[in-house]
Motif scaffolding. Sequence first.
Motif, short mmCIF file in Angstrom:
data_model
loop_
_atom_site.label_atom_id
_atom_site.label_comp_id
_atom_site.label_asym_id
_atom_site.label_seq_id
_atom_site.Cartn_x
_atom_site.Cartn_y
_atom_site.Cartn_z
N GLN A 37 91.07 124.04 -72.21
CA GLN A 37 89.89 124.29 -73.03
C GLN A 37 89.55 123.08 -73.90
OE1 GLN A 37 89.43 128.32 -74.79
NE2 GLN A 37 91.54 128.66 -74.08
N VAL A 38 90.59 122.42 -74.43
CA VAL A 38 90.35 121.21 -75.24
C VAL A 38 89.77 120.11 -74.37
CG1 VAL A 38 91.45 119.41 -76.61
CG2 VAL A 38 92.17 121.79 -76.89
N GLU B 226 86.27 126.60 -81.91
CA GLU B 226 87.22 127.69 -81.77
C GLU B 226 87.34 128.04 -80.30
OE1 GLU B 226 86.18 130.99 -84.17
OE2 GLU B 226 86.23 129.87 -86.06
N PHE B 227 88.56 128.33 -79.87
CA PHE B 227 88.81 128.59 -78.46
C PHE B 227 89.33 130.01 -78.27
CE2 PHE B 227 89.71 123.97 -79.04
CZ PHE B 227 88.63 123.49 -78.31
N ARG B 228 88.95 130.59 -77.17
CA ARG B 228 89.46 131.93 -76.84
C ARG B 228 90.93 131.81 -76.43
NH1 ARG B 228 89.95 131.89 -71.48
NH2 ARG B 228 88.59 130.51 -70.26
#
Length: 297
Positions: free
Chosen positions: A229-230, A255-257
Amino acid sequence: MSYYISPRFLDKLAVHLAKNFMKLPNVNVPLILGIHGGKGEGKSFQCELAFEKLGIEPIRMSGGELESPDAGDPARLIRMRYREAAELVKVRGKMCALLINDIDAGAGRVDSTTQYTVNTQLVNATLMNIADNPTNVQLPGSYDSNPIRRVPIIVTGNDFSTLYAPLVRDGRMEKFYWKPDRSDRIGIVSGIFAPDNIPQWEIERLVDMYPDRSIDFFGSLRSSLYDEQVRKFVYEIGLERLSLRLVNSTEALPEFRPPSFDLRTLKEAGDRLLAEGDRVSQRNLVEEYMPVGKVLR
């Protein structure tokens, strides 16, 4: 997040602290508690959790403060920090301690190639002097005839055999070898993955998959699951704008899930970390660059 405190660890630290604030008849209580063990097993973190549980705010030092370009500075700093801890006991009316992390990195001598400096000698001598006279700790160039409060010292490290032998002798230092057993490892890893609602049986399977890895391995494992995700965020923003977006932007940080924390995904990520770590061990370039002398593992 609720972290796990090992009952064995908490018991050892609490008893040592309590004994140092008691007056036991005709009993010589060691001032220093030396907590040693393998790298990445959470010695310092368990200390912090135990101090928090006991309601104690310790005075902290690190092994990096035990050397200086100026001879005598680290020994003077130890005396100052110790007197500061003693003053906190007097002012706040509750226990305090001096915590020195990674003492063997600053005061230890690994092999014949490790430089043994004046500061190394003075640090060892200062700690021995404080252990022998904990209520009479003077600063260089001054003398105070009034006794100070006795304050226990907690030191952590990997290999205490590198320290000056008279410092670690019985009577000055009580030793505690910290190697978390299976129940400790399951408890600590459960705390690491607590926000992710992983079933207990999966935590146990995960711990049993990597029985020889340190506790830090599981923290790195959880962190690595966010890499994809990053990476997607980095390339969506663009490499040229990344610094500005993260450091100097009016927008909120991304913000990441939560990623998938199923056992198969955890095993795949764990095996990748394991392979990278093994490559470091297999290269052995230090033997090519430094063929003379003993290479420590």
